[in-house]
Design a protein around this motif. Sequence first.
Motif, PDB file in Angstrom:
ATOM      1  N   ASP A  43       8.708   1.373  -8.314  1.00 35.08           N
ATOM      2  CA  ASP A  43       9.171   0.144  -7.655  1.00 35.08           C
ATOM      3  C   ASP A  43       9.647   0.421  -6.239  1.00 35.08           C
ATOM      4  N   LYS A  46       6.667   1.035  -3.966  1.00 33.72           N
ATOM      5  CA  LYS A  46       5.888  -0.189  -3.729  1.00 33.72           C
ATOM      6  C   LYS A  46       6.614  -1.171  -2.820  1.00 33.72           C
ATOM      7  N   ILE A  79       0.039   6.488  -4.978  1.00 32.81           N
ATOM      8  CA  ILE A  79       0.653   5.187  -4.684  1.00 32.81           C
ATOM      9  C   ILE A  79       0.914   5.024  -3.190  1.00 32.81           C
ATOM     10  N   SER A  80       1.372   6.103  -2.547  1.00 32.08           N
ATOM     11  CA  SER A  80       1.748   6.026  -1.128  1.00 32.08           C
ATOM     12  C   SER A  80       1.234   7.265  -0.389  1.00 32.08           C
ATOM     13  N   ASN A 196      -2.688  -1.958  -5.661  1.00 31.72           N
ATOM     14  CA  ASN A 196      -1.666  -1.816  -6.700  1.00 31.72           C
ATOM     15  C   ASN A 196      -1.721  -0.398  -7.282  1.00 31.72           C
ATOM     16  N   PRO A 197      -0.805  -0.043  -8.188  1.00 28.18           N
ATOM     17  CA  PRO A 197      -0.721   1.354  -8.662  1.00 28.18           C
ATOM     18  C   PRO A 197      -2.003   1.866  -9.317  1.00 28.18           C
TER      19      PRO A 197
END
Length: 447
Positions: A43, A46, A79-80, A196-197
Amino acid sequence: MNKTNASILVIDDQEDILFASKLLLKKYFESIYTINNPANMIDILKENSINVVLLDMNYRIGFEDGKEGLRLLKEIKTISPTTVVILMTSFGKIETAVKGLKSGAFDYILKPWTNEELLDIVKQAVHKSRKGIKKTNSKKNTTDYFLSNSEVMKKAYSLADKVAKTDANVLILGENGTGKYVLSHYIHCQSERGNNPFIHVDLGSLNSNIFESELFGYAKGAFTDAKSDTAGRFEMAQTGTIFLDEIGNVPLHLQAKLLQVIQTKTVTRLGESTARPLNVRIITATNLELQQEVEEKNFREDLYYRINTMEITLPPLREREEDKIPLAHYLLNKMLTKYNKDALTFDEKALDQIKIHAWKGNIREMENRIERAVIICENNLINSSDLDLEKITKIENTDIQLSAVEKTAIEKILAKNNNNILKTAEELGLSRAALYRRFEKYNISTK
Protein backbone atom coordinates in the motif's frame (compact mmCIF):
# COMPACT_ATOMS: atom_id res chain seq x y z
CA MET A 1 19.08 22.82 7.32
CA ASN A 2 17.27 22.29 4.01
CA LYS A 3 15.84 18.80 3.70
CA THR A 4 16.18 16.80 0.48
CA ASN A 5 12.83 16.21 -1.23
CA ALA A 6 12.86 12.41 -1.03
CA SER A 7 10.78 9.63 0.55
CA ILE A 8 12.42 6.82 2.49
CA LEU A 9 10.72 3.60 3.67
CA VAL A 10 12.34 1.51 6.42
CA ILE A 11 11.11 -2.08 6.85
CA ASP A 12 12.31 -3.98 9.92
CA ASP A 13 10.66 -6.05 12.67
CA GLN A 14 12.88 -4.45 15.34
CA GLU A 15 11.28 -1.31 16.76
CA ASP A 16 14.64 0.11 17.92
CA ILE A 17 15.96 -0.02 14.34
CA LEU A 18 12.84 1.76 13.06
CA PHE A 19 13.06 4.43 15.76
CA ALA A 20 16.80 5.09 15.33
CA SER A 21 16.67 5.27 11.53
CA LYS A 22 13.66 7.61 11.51
CA LEU A 23 15.23 9.87 14.13
CA LEU A 24 18.33 10.27 11.96
CA LEU A 25 16.84 10.39 8.47
CA LYS A 26 14.00 12.84 9.18
CA LYS A 27 16.65 15.54 9.71
CA TYR A 28 17.78 15.21 6.08
CA PHE A 29 14.81 13.95 4.02
CA GLU A 30 11.22 15.15 3.65
CA SER A 31 9.27 11.93 4.25
CA ILE A 32 10.23 8.91 6.35
CA TYR A 33 7.94 5.86 6.59
CA THR A 34 8.60 2.95 8.96
CA ILE A 35 6.79 -0.41 9.15
CA ASN A 36 7.48 -3.56 11.16
CA ASN A 37 5.42 -5.85 8.92
CA PRO A 38 6.47 -6.17 5.26
CA ALA A 39 2.91 -7.13 4.28
CA ASN A 40 2.03 -3.43 4.63
CA MET A 41 4.64 -2.23 2.13
CA ILE A 42 2.43 -2.76 -0.94
CA ASP A 43 0.00 0.00 0.00
CA ILE A 44 2.79 2.43 0.85
CA LEU A 45 4.61 1.78 -2.44
CA LYS A 46 1.39 2.16 -4.44
CA GLU A 47 0.20 5.31 -2.67
CA ASN A 48 3.54 7.15 -2.41
CA SER A 49 6.55 7.85 -4.59
CA ILE A 50 9.21 6.05 -2.53
CA ASN A 51 12.80 6.81 -3.53
CA VAL A 52 14.62 4.42 -1.22
CA VAL A 53 13.68 1.33 0.81
CA LEU A 54 15.87 0.14 3.68
CA LEU A 55 14.94 -3.54 3.85
CA ASP A 56 15.75 -6.06 6.56
CA MET A 57 16.44 -9.59 5.26
CA ASN A 58 14.63 -11.69 7.91
CA TYR A 59 11.25 -11.40 9.66
CA ARG A 60 10.08 -14.77 10.99
CA ILE A 61 11.59 -16.31 14.12
CA GLY A 62 13.72 -19.32 13.21
CA PHE A 63 14.15 -18.26 9.55
CA GLU A 64 17.53 -16.56 9.12
CA ASP A 65 18.38 -17.53 5.53
CA GLY A 66 17.40 -14.17 4.02
CA LYS A 67 15.00 -15.75 1.50
CA GLU A 68 12.13 -13.55 2.67
CA GLY A 69 14.23 -10.44 2.09
CA LEU A 70 15.16 -11.59 -1.42
CA ARG A 71 11.51 -12.27 -2.19
CA LEU A 72 10.47 -8.83 -0.89
CA LEU A 73 13.27 -7.21 -2.93
CA LYS A 74 11.84 -8.74 -6.10
CA GLU A 75 8.34 -7.54 -5.24
CA ILE A 76 9.56 -3.99 -4.59
CA LYS A 77 11.43 -3.87 -7.91
CA THR A 78 8.33 -5.15 -9.69
CA ILE A 79 5.85 -2.76 -8.06
CA SER A 80 8.13 0.30 -8.13
CA PRO A 81 11.07 -0.13 -10.55
CA THR A 82 12.64 3.26 -9.79
CA THR A 83 12.72 2.62 -6.02
CA VAL A 84 16.26 1.88 -4.87
CA VAL A 85 16.66 -0.87 -2.27
CA ILE A 86 19.33 -1.04 0.44
CA LEU A 87 19.51 -4.36 2.29
CA MET A 88 20.15 -4.44 6.03
CA THR A 89 21.89 -7.53 7.36
CA SER A 90 24.23 -8.82 10.04
CA PHE A 91 27.92 -9.56 9.53
CA GLY A 92 27.38 -13.32 9.25
CA LYS A 93 24.81 -12.96 6.47
CA ILE A 94 26.88 -11.02 3.92
CA GLU A 95 26.66 -13.87 1.38
CA THR A 96 22.88 -13.51 1.26
CA ALA A 97 23.19 -9.75 0.82
CA VAL A 98 25.50 -10.33 -2.16
CA LYS A 99 22.75 -12.48 -3.73
CA GLY A 100 20.50 -9.48 -3.21
CA LEU A 101 22.90 -7.26 -5.15
CA LYS A 102 22.68 -9.68 -8.10
CA SER A 103 18.88 -9.52 -7.83
CA GLY A 104 18.78 -5.73 -8.14
CA ALA A 105 19.57 -4.25 -4.72
CA PHE A 106 21.66 -1.07 -4.77
CA ASP A 107 23.85 -1.91 -1.79
CA TYR A 108 23.77 -3.40 1.69
CA ILE A 109 24.61 -2.07 5.14
CA LEU A 110 25.68 -4.13 8.13
CA LYS A 111 23.94 -3.97 11.50
CA PRO A 112 24.75 -2.25 13.74
CA TRP A 113 25.50 0.72 11.48
CA THR A 114 26.88 4.14 12.37
CA ASN A 115 24.86 7.25 11.56
CA GLU A 116 27.53 8.39 9.10
CA GLU A 117 27.42 5.07 7.22
CA LEU A 118 23.64 5.05 7.00
CA LEU A 119 23.34 8.66 5.93
CA ASP A 120 26.03 8.30 3.25
CA ILE A 121 24.51 5.20 1.65
CA VAL A 122 20.97 6.63 1.70
CA LYS A 123 22.16 9.86 0.01
CA GLN A 124 23.81 7.79 -2.75
CA ALA A 125 20.62 5.75 -3.16
CA VAL A 126 18.43 8.87 -3.43
CA HIS A 127 20.72 10.20 -6.16
CA LYS A 128 20.43 6.91 -8.06
CA SER A 129 16.64 6.88 -7.66
CA ARG A 130 16.32 10.36 -9.18
CA LYS A 131 18.44 9.32 -12.16
CA GLY A 132 16.21 6.26 -12.61
CA ILE A 133 13.03 8.35 -12.51
CA LYS A 134 14.38 10.69 -15.21
CA LYS A 135 15.36 7.73 -17.38
CA THR A 136 11.94 6.10 -16.91
CA ASN A 137 10.07 9.29 -17.75
CA SER A 138 12.05 9.68 -20.98
CA LYS A 139 11.23 6.11 -22.05
CA LYS A 140 7.64 5.64 -20.94
CA ASN A 141 6.51 4.17 -24.23
CA THR A 142 9.39 1.74 -24.72
CA THR A 143 9.68 -1.90 -23.65
CA ASP A 144 12.71 -3.93 -22.69
CA TYR A 145 11.98 -7.35 -24.15
CA PHE A 146 14.17 -9.35 -26.48
CA LEU A 147 12.65 -9.35 -29.96
CA SER A 148 13.05 -12.93 -31.13
CA ASN A 149 13.74 -13.99 -34.71
CA SER A 150 12.27 -17.43 -34.01
CA GLU A 151 8.87 -18.17 -35.52
CA VAL A 152 7.85 -20.28 -32.53
CA MET A 153 8.68 -17.42 -30.13
CA LYS A 154 6.84 -14.93 -32.31
CA LYS A 155 3.82 -17.22 -32.13
CA ALA A 156 4.11 -17.44 -28.32
CA TYR A 157 4.20 -13.67 -27.94
CA SER A 158 1.37 -13.26 -30.45
CA LEU A 159 -0.76 -15.50 -28.22
CA ALA A 160 0.38 -13.47 -25.23
CA ASP A 161 -0.76 -10.23 -26.89
CA LYS A 162 -4.20 -11.72 -27.54
CA VAL A 163 -4.74 -13.19 -24.09
CA ALA A 164 -3.37 -10.06 -22.35
CA LYS A 165 -6.49 -8.16 -23.42
CA THR A 166 -8.63 -10.59 -21.40
CA ASP A 167 -8.64 -11.81 -17.81
CA ALA A 168 -8.24 -15.46 -18.84
CA ASN A 169 -5.97 -17.68 -16.74
CA VAL A 170 -2.72 -18.53 -18.54
CA LEU A 171 -0.47 -21.59 -18.15
CA ILE A 172 3.10 -21.16 -19.40
CA LEU A 173 5.10 -24.33 -20.09
CA GLY A 174 8.81 -24.64 -20.73
CA GLU A 175 12.14 -25.81 -19.37
CA ASN A 176 13.91 -23.90 -16.61
CA GLY A 177 15.45 -20.69 -17.91
CA THR A 178 13.31 -20.33 -21.06
CA GLY A 179 11.77 -17.01 -19.99
CA LYS A 180 8.50 -17.99 -18.31
CA TYR A 181 8.77 -15.15 -15.77
CA VAL A 182 9.53 -12.62 -18.51
CA LEU A 183 6.51 -13.75 -20.56
CA SER A 184 4.20 -13.62 -17.54
CA HIS A 185 5.34 -10.07 -16.75
CA TYR A 186 4.89 -9.12 -20.40
CA ILE A 187 1.27 -10.35 -20.32
CA HIS A 188 0.65 -8.35 -17.15
CA CYS A 189 2.17 -5.16 -18.60
CA GLN A 190 0.13 -5.44 -21.80
CA SER A 191 -3.12 -5.92 -19.87
CA GLU A 192 -5.43 -3.35 -18.32
CA ARG A 193 -3.94 -4.37 -14.98
CA GLY A 194 -0.47 -3.27 -16.08
CA ASN A 195 -0.21 -0.37 -13.60
CA ASN A 196 -1.34 -2.55 -10.67
CA PRO A 197 0.68 -5.08 -8.60
CA PHE A 198 2.47 -8.02 -10.20
CA ILE A 199 3.25 -10.58 -7.49
CA HIS A 200 5.61 -13.46 -8.27
CA VAL A 201 5.40 -16.57 -6.08
CA ASP A 202 7.92 -19.40 -6.47
CA LEU A 203 5.75 -22.28 -5.29
CA GLY A 204 8.66 -24.70 -5.62
CA SER A 205 10.53 -22.95 -2.80
CA LEU A 206 7.55 -22.67 -0.43
CA ASN A 207 7.65 -25.16 2.42
CA SER A 208 4.28 -26.92 2.77
CA ASN A 209 4.14 -25.79 6.42
CA ILE A 210 3.94 -22.12 5.43
CA PHE A 211 2.13 -22.55 2.08
CA GLU A 212 -1.28 -21.37 3.32
CA SER A 213 0.00 -18.51 5.49
CA GLU A 214 2.17 -17.17 2.65
CA LEU A 215 -0.49 -17.40 -0.06
CA PHE A 216 -3.69 -16.77 1.88
CA GLY A 217 -2.48 -14.69 4.83
CA TYR A 218 -3.33 -15.08 8.52
CA ALA A 219 -5.07 -13.43 11.44
CA LYS A 220 -3.28 -12.29 14.58
CA GLY A 221 -2.89 -15.29 16.90
CA ALA A 222 -3.53 -17.90 14.19
CA PHE A 223 -0.21 -19.52 15.18
CA THR A 224 2.70 -18.82 17.52
CA ASP A 225 4.50 -16.16 15.45
CA ALA A 226 1.33 -14.52 14.06
CA LYS A 227 1.77 -11.18 15.82
CA SER A 228 -0.54 -9.16 13.57
CA ASP A 229 -3.14 -9.55 10.82
CA THR A 230 -1.20 -10.20 7.62
CA ALA A 231 -2.29 -10.32 4.00
CA GLY A 232 -1.09 -13.21 1.83
CA ARG A 233 0.29 -13.02 -1.70
CA PHE A 234 -3.17 -13.26 -3.29
CA GLU A 235 -4.36 -10.17 -1.43
CA MET A 236 -1.11 -8.37 -2.27
CA ALA A 237 -1.96 -8.91 -5.93
CA GLN A 238 -5.44 -7.39 -5.58
CA THR A 239 -6.51 -5.63 -8.86
CA GLY A 240 -3.30 -6.91 -10.45
CA THR A 241 -1.71 -10.24 -11.42
CA ILE A 242 -0.34 -13.12 -9.39
CA PHE A 243 2.25 -15.33 -11.09
CA LEU A 244 2.37 -18.81 -9.53
CA ASP A 245 5.67 -20.25 -10.72
CA GLU A 246 6.48 -24.00 -10.55
CA ILE A 247 2.85 -24.91 -9.89
CA GLY A 248 3.59 -28.52 -10.84
CA ASN A 249 5.53 -28.91 -7.57
CA VAL A 250 2.54 -28.23 -5.30
CA PRO A 251 1.61 -31.34 -3.26
CA LEU A 252 -1.82 -32.85 -3.96
CA HIS A 253 -3.32 -31.96 -0.56
CA LEU A 254 -2.46 -28.29 -1.12
CA GLN A 255 -3.67 -28.29 -4.73
CA ALA A 256 -7.23 -28.65 -3.39
CA LYS A 257 -6.87 -25.47 -1.31
CA LEU A 258 -5.42 -23.59 -4.25
CA LEU A 259 -8.27 -24.78 -6.46
CA GLN A 260 -10.86 -23.46 -4.01
CA VAL A 261 -9.35 -19.96 -4.11
CA ILE A 262 -9.26 -19.96 -7.92
CA GLN A 263 -12.79 -21.32 -8.25
CA THR A 264 -14.47 -19.04 -5.72
CA LYS A 265 -12.31 -15.97 -6.36
CA THR A 266 -12.12 -15.52 -2.60
CA VAL A 267 -9.44 -16.10 0.02
CA THR A 268 -9.81 -16.91 3.71
CA ARG A 269 -6.90 -16.05 5.97
CA LEU A 270 -5.71 -18.65 8.47
CA GLY A 271 -7.52 -18.10 11.76
CA GLU A 272 -10.50 -16.38 10.10
CA SER A 273 -13.82 -17.70 8.85
CA THR A 274 -14.81 -14.83 6.54
CA ALA A 275 -13.86 -15.14 2.88
CA ARG A 276 -12.40 -12.01 1.26
CA PRO A 277 -13.23 -11.32 -2.40
CA LEU A 278 -10.38 -11.38 -4.91
CA ASN A 279 -9.94 -9.42 -8.11
CA VAL A 280 -6.76 -11.05 -9.38
CA ARG A 281 -5.51 -12.30 -12.74
CA ILE A 282 -3.79 -15.70 -12.42
CA ILE A 283 -0.81 -16.79 -14.50
CA THR A 284 0.92 -20.09 -13.72
CA ALA A 285 4.03 -21.83 -15.03
CA THR A 286 5.85 -25.14 -14.74
CA ASN A 287 8.76 -27.01 -16.28
CA LEU A 288 6.88 -30.31 -15.95
CA GLU A 289 4.72 -32.02 -18.57
CA LEU A 290 1.56 -31.14 -16.67
CA GLN A 291 -0.80 -33.21 -18.83
CA GLN A 292 1.34 -36.24 -18.07
CA GLU A 293 1.33 -35.37 -14.37
CA VAL A 294 -2.48 -35.36 -14.53
CA GLU A 295 -2.48 -38.79 -16.16
CA GLU A 296 -0.10 -40.07 -13.46
CA LYS A 297 -2.46 -38.69 -10.76
CA ASN A 298 0.25 -36.33 -9.50
CA PHE A 299 -1.74 -33.22 -10.43
CA ARG A 300 -5.48 -32.61 -10.07
CA GLU A 301 -7.33 -32.62 -13.37
CA ASP A 302 -9.87 -30.01 -12.20
CA LEU A 303 -7.06 -27.63 -11.16
CA TYR A 304 -5.29 -28.22 -14.47
CA TYR A 305 -8.33 -27.09 -16.44
CA ARG A 306 -8.91 -24.11 -14.14
CA ILE A 307 -5.44 -22.67 -14.75
CA ASN A 308 -5.27 -23.64 -18.43
CA THR A 309 -7.70 -21.37 -20.25
CA MET A 310 -4.78 -20.46 -22.50
CA GLU A 311 -1.60 -22.53 -22.72
CA ILE A 312 1.63 -21.06 -24.08
CA THR A 313 4.77 -23.17 -24.53
CA LEU A 314 8.24 -21.61 -24.64
CA PRO A 315 10.83 -23.65 -26.57
CA PRO A 316 14.34 -24.34 -25.24
CA LEU A 317 17.16 -22.20 -26.61
CA ARG A 318 18.68 -25.17 -28.48
CA GLU A 319 15.60 -25.10 -30.73
CA ARG A 320 16.07 -21.40 -31.47
CA GLU A 321 19.40 -21.37 -33.30
CA GLU A 322 18.57 -18.09 -35.03
CA ASP A 323 18.20 -16.39 -31.62
CA LYS A 324 21.50 -17.38 -30.00
CA ILE A 325 23.74 -14.58 -31.30
CA PRO A 326 21.14 -11.76 -31.20
CA LEU A 327 20.16 -12.84 -27.67
CA ALA A 328 23.82 -12.86 -26.60
CA HIS A 329 24.21 -9.26 -27.82
CA TYR A 330 20.98 -8.24 -26.08
CA LEU A 331 22.14 -9.76 -22.78
CA LEU A 332 25.59 -8.20 -23.20
CA ASN A 333 24.06 -4.72 -23.54
CA LYS A 334 21.92 -5.42 -20.48
CA MET A 335 25.01 -6.30 -18.43
CA LEU A 336 26.98 -3.30 -19.69
CA THR A 337 24.19 -1.08 -18.38
CA LYS A 338 24.00 -2.97 -15.09
CA TYR A 339 27.72 -2.66 -14.41
CA ASN A 340 28.11 0.78 -16.02
CA LYS A 341 30.86 -0.48 -18.33
CA ASP A 342 32.07 0.88 -21.63
CA ALA A 343 31.29 -0.90 -24.89
CA LEU A 344 32.40 -4.53 -25.05
CA THR A 345 31.86 -7.05 -27.80
CA PHE A 346 32.52 -10.75 -28.45
CA ASP A 347 35.51 -11.97 -30.44
CA GLU A 348 34.95 -14.51 -33.25
CA LYS A 349 35.83 -17.59 -31.20
CA ALA A 350 33.45 -16.53 -28.44
CA LEU A 351 30.65 -16.13 -30.98
CA ASP A 352 31.42 -19.58 -32.41
CA GLN A 353 31.16 -21.09 -28.93
CA ILE A 354 27.87 -19.33 -28.31
CA LYS A 355 26.53 -20.86 -31.53
CA ILE A 356 27.57 -24.46 -30.82
CA HIS A 357 27.00 -24.55 -27.06
CA ALA A 358 23.99 -26.68 -25.99
CA TRP A 359 22.70 -24.12 -23.45
CA LYS A 360 21.01 -26.70 -21.25
CA GLY A 361 20.20 -23.92 -18.79
CA ASN A 362 18.66 -21.90 -21.64
CA ILE A 363 18.49 -18.09 -21.39
CA ARG A 364 19.34 -18.12 -17.69
CA GLU A 365 22.58 -19.97 -18.36
CA MET A 366 23.53 -17.59 -21.17
CA GLU A 367 22.84 -14.57 -18.98
CA ASN A 368 24.98 -16.05 -16.21
CA ARG A 369 27.91 -16.74 -18.56
CA ILE A 370 27.75 -13.28 -20.13
CA GLU A 371 27.49 -11.53 -16.76
CA ARG A 372 30.60 -13.41 -15.63
CA ALA A 373 32.42 -12.41 -18.82
CA VAL A 374 31.54 -8.72 -18.41
CA ILE A 375 32.87 -8.75 -14.85
CA ILE A 376 36.23 -10.39 -15.61
CA CYS A 377 36.94 -9.12 -19.15
CA GLU A 378 40.19 -7.12 -19.17
CA ASN A 379 39.89 -5.39 -22.54
CA ASN A 380 37.16 -4.46 -25.01
CA LEU A 381 36.81 -8.00 -26.42
CA ILE A 382 35.11 -10.86 -24.61
CA ASN A 383 36.94 -14.08 -25.49
CA SER A 384 36.10 -17.74 -25.03
CA SER A 385 37.97 -18.01 -21.73
CA ASP A 386 35.89 -15.12 -20.33
CA LEU A 387 32.74 -17.10 -21.14
CA ASP A 388 34.31 -20.29 -19.74
CA LEU A 389 32.24 -22.50 -22.05
CA GLU A 390 34.93 -24.97 -23.09
CA LYS A 391 34.96 -26.69 -19.69
CA ILE A 392 31.15 -26.84 -19.68
CA THR A 393 31.13 -28.31 -23.19
CA LYS A 394 33.51 -31.07 -22.06
CA ILE A 395 31.17 -31.89 -19.17
CA GLU A 396 28.21 -31.91 -21.55
CA ASN A 397 30.02 -34.28 -23.91
CA THR A 398 30.51 -36.64 -20.95
CA ASP A 399 26.82 -36.27 -20.15
CA ILE A 400 25.96 -37.23 -23.73
CA GLN A 401 28.01 -40.38 -23.41
CA LEU A 402 26.30 -41.25 -20.11
CA SER A 403 22.91 -40.53 -21.66
CA ALA A 404 23.64 -43.00 -24.46
CA VAL A 405 24.41 -45.68 -21.85
CA GLU A 406 21.20 -44.88 -19.94
CA LYS A 407 19.09 -45.05 -23.11
CA THR A 408 20.52 -48.46 -24.03
CA ALA A 409 19.88 -49.79 -20.51
CA ILE A 410 16.25 -48.60 -20.54
CA GLU A 411 15.60 -50.12 -23.96
CA LYS A 412 17.06 -53.48 -22.89
CA ILE A 413 15.04 -53.68 -19.66
CA LEU A 414 11.89 -52.50 -21.44
CA ALA A 415 12.29 -55.27 -24.05
CA LYS A 416 13.02 -57.82 -21.32
CA ASN A 417 9.73 -56.90 -19.60
CA ASN A 418 7.75 -56.98 -22.88
CA ASN A 419 7.12 -53.22 -22.73
CA ASN A 420 5.55 -53.44 -19.27
CA ILE A 421 6.01 -49.90 -17.92
CA LEU A 422 5.42 -50.70 -14.25
CA LYS A 423 7.91 -53.61 -14.16
CA THR A 424 10.51 -51.59 -16.09
CA ALA A 425 10.19 -48.64 -13.69
CA GLU A 426 10.51 -50.93 -10.66
CA GLU A 427 13.61 -52.66 -12.04
CA LEU A 428 15.24 -49.30 -12.82
CA GLY A 429 14.29 -47.87 -9.44
CA LEU A 430 12.31 -45.02 -11.03
CA SER A 431 8.79 -43.68 -10.64
CA ARG A 432 6.52 -44.11 -13.64
CA ALA A 433 6.54 -40.35 -14.20
CA ALA A 434 10.36 -40.30 -14.19
CA LEU A 435 10.47 -43.22 -16.62
CA TYR A 436 8.03 -41.50 -18.99
CA ARG A 437 10.23 -38.40 -18.96
CA ARG A 438 13.17 -40.53 -20.04
CA PHE A 439 11.09 -42.10 -22.82
CA GLU A 440 10.45 -38.60 -24.12
CA LYS A 441 14.05 -37.45 -23.58
CA TYR A 442 15.53 -40.38 -25.52
CA ASN A 443 12.63 -40.75 -27.97
CA ILE A 444 11.99 -44.34 -26.83
CA SER A 445 8.88 -45.97 -28.24
CA THR A 446 6.80 -48.23 -25.95
CA LYS A 447 4.67 -49.69 -28.76
